[in-house]
Write an enzyme that holds these catalytic residues in place. Structure first.
Site, PDB file in Angstrom:
ATOM      1  N   LYS A 179       0.838  -1.212   0.000  1.00  0.00           N
ATOM      2  CA  LYS A 179       0.000   0.000   0.000  1.00  0.00           C
ATOM      3  C   LYS A 179       0.866   1.251   0.000  1.00  0.00           C
ATOM      4  O   LYS A 179       0.565   2.220  -0.681  1.00  0.00           O
ATOM      5  CB  LYS A 179      -0.928   0.031   1.218  1.00  0.00           C
ATOM      6  CG  LYS A 179      -1.908  -1.098   1.286  1.00  0.00           C
ATOM      7  CD  LYS A 179      -3.047  -0.932   0.292  1.00  0.00           C
ATOM      8  CE  LYS A 179      -4.047  -2.042   0.469  1.00  0.00           C
ATOM      9  NZ  LYS A 179      -4.687  -2.533  -0.699  1.00  0.00           N
ATOM     10  N   LYS A 203      -5.852 -18.868 -12.587  1.00  0.00           N
ATOM     11  CA  LYS A 203      -7.142 -19.017 -11.913  1.00  0.00           C
ATOM     12  C   LYS A 203      -8.091 -17.882 -12.259  1.00  0.00           C
ATOM     13  O   LYS A 203      -7.674 -16.782 -12.579  1.00  0.00           O
ATOM     14  CB  LYS A 203      -6.908 -18.916 -10.398  1.00  0.00           C
ATOM     15  CG  LYS A 203      -6.530 -20.181  -9.759  1.00  0.00           C
ATOM     16  CD  LYS A 203      -6.740 -20.230  -8.253  1.00  0.00           C
ATOM     17  CE  LYS A 203      -6.658 -18.975  -7.431  1.00  0.00           C
ATOM     18  NZ  LYS A 203      -6.882 -19.206  -6.013  1.00  0.00           N
ATOM     19  N   LYS A 261     -10.681 -11.916  -9.234  1.00  0.00           N
ATOM     20  CA  LYS A 261     -11.280 -10.592  -9.377  1.00  0.00           C
ATOM     21  C   LYS A 261     -10.294  -9.627 -10.045  1.00  0.00           C
ATOM     22  O   LYS A 261     -10.638  -8.940 -11.005  1.00  0.00           O
ATOM     23  CB  LYS A 261     -11.658 -10.083  -7.987  1.00  0.00           C
ATOM     24  CG  LYS A 261     -12.453  -8.810  -8.016  1.00  0.00           C
ATOM     25  CD  LYS A 261     -12.864  -8.422  -6.611  1.00  0.00           C
ATOM     26  CE  LYS A 261     -13.050  -6.929  -6.533  1.00  0.00           C
ATOM     27  NZ  LYS A 261     -12.698  -6.361  -5.253  1.00  0.00           N
TER      28      LYS A 261
END
Ligand code: TRP
Length: 329
Positions: free
Chosen positions: A111, A194, A197
């Site tokens: 972050k 995979k 999102k």
């Protein structure tokens, strides 16, 4: 019986990967354990959703998990912000969490790198809040993906530290809940890896028919087999894997034979796959919408869940306050 806690991010809709992966396992898990499922809405404030977005995403997530089979009579299904004991435990745990160790977590460092203008204290103490979520029910096990393993390790650290500091054996050290063999990996539509999102390669349970057709028709393929019985390349294998989840066996066999004899037409295969996904997803989507529109049901579920969660949370907090030394005169 083990107490198992699952934290669900309050943003993001369920895709087929979640459905055949985590959700299927949650449904099995709730038969065999004392399960708590909660929607982590406090955590989402680190990114400042608008009040409408916050409310609507919690509602959608709850509707989706109920439609796919979480059972409010078997498990405690609740919204994090309904349980005031969680922030209190968070405050107490913060006193024994060191700034240095929080700064060193990978998610925090990420972050700092990606959003240097918004390094709020909520981000720094995210693992402490997560530990409070887990420890508030003295959970034994937590199902977590790879990206949450470090946070779970922090929760173990805080549990151990508390026990050590007050010379008690109060908090169990929460272990990962392992689905083992049962964890189905659903591939995405972009050729490799995979469904996920962030990868943007997924089909969502709430996608409408047109969207599903469009996504499937755009799926990555190759130039096709040139020799009989040649090995199936990854992007095509992925389509077969998806097909095996939603289509009849005879359909899968039909296209496998076509592939083996080099007669396969990917366009036909994709059309069939899209229709079978639609057939599979439609009843789920309808159920999601029905539940989403039933405010009374959602309210009843959230209230029942909050009651169950509060029972366990208030007991823990009472004990913890006593252990720490907040005592009545
Ligand atoms: N951090 C988790 C995620 O992003 C969500 C979460 C919050 C959680 N509190 C939790 C998961 C407690 C497990 C246990 O997916």
């Amino acid at each position: 019986m083990d107490t198992v806690l699952s934290g669900i991010r309050s943003t993001g809709n369920l895709h087929l990967g979640n459905y055949f992966g985590a959700v299927k396992n949650f449904i099995k898990m709730q038969e065999e354990n004392n399960c708590y499922f909660f929607i982590a809405d406090y955590h989402s404030l680190t990114t400042y959703p608008t009040p409408e977005d916050l409310h609507n995403s919690v509602k959608s997530v709850l509707a989706e998990y109920l439609a796919t089979g979480l059972d409010p009579n078997k498990s405690a299904i609740y919204v994090q912000s309904d349980i005031r004991e969680i922030p209190e435990l968070y405050l107490l745990l913060n006193m024994n969490a060191y700034v240095g160790e929080l700064e060193r977590t990978t998610s925090f460092k990420d972050k700092v790198r990606t959003q240097p203008n918004n390094v709020n204290a909520g981000l720094l103490t995210y693992p402490v809040l997560m530990a409070a979520d887990i420890l508030i029910h003295r959970s034994h096990k937590v199902p977590v993906g790879k990206d949450q393993e470090q946070n779970l390790e922090m929760a173990r650290k805080f549990a151990k530290r508390f026990n050590h500091m007050y010379k008690v054996d109060y908090f169990p050290e929460p272990q990962p809940y392992n689905f083992g063999e049962d964890l189905v990996k659903v591939p995405g539509l972009d050729g490799s890896g995979k469904m996920g999102k962030t990868a943007g390669n997924g089909i969502y349970l709430i996608d409408d028919d047109k969207t599903i057709r469009k996504k499937v028709m755009r799926a990555v393929t190759d130039s096709g087999p040139t020799k009989p019985d040649s090995e199936v390349a990854e992007p095509i294998q992925n389509l077969f894997t998806l097909m095996s989840l939603v289509s009849e066996t005879s359909t899968v066999d039909f296209f496998k034979e076509k592939y083996a004899s080099c007669e396969i037409r990917y366009g036909d295969m994709k059309k069939q796959l899209a229709e079978d996904i639609i057939k599979f997803v439609t009843p789920i989507r309808e159920k999601i919408i029905e539940i989403r529109n039933n405010n009374k049901y959602l309210r009843d579920v959230a209230e029942l869940g909050a009651e169950k969660a509060r029972q366990s949370a208030s007991k823990t907090l009472k004990d913890v306050r006593e252990i720490i030394g907040f005592r009545k005169f």
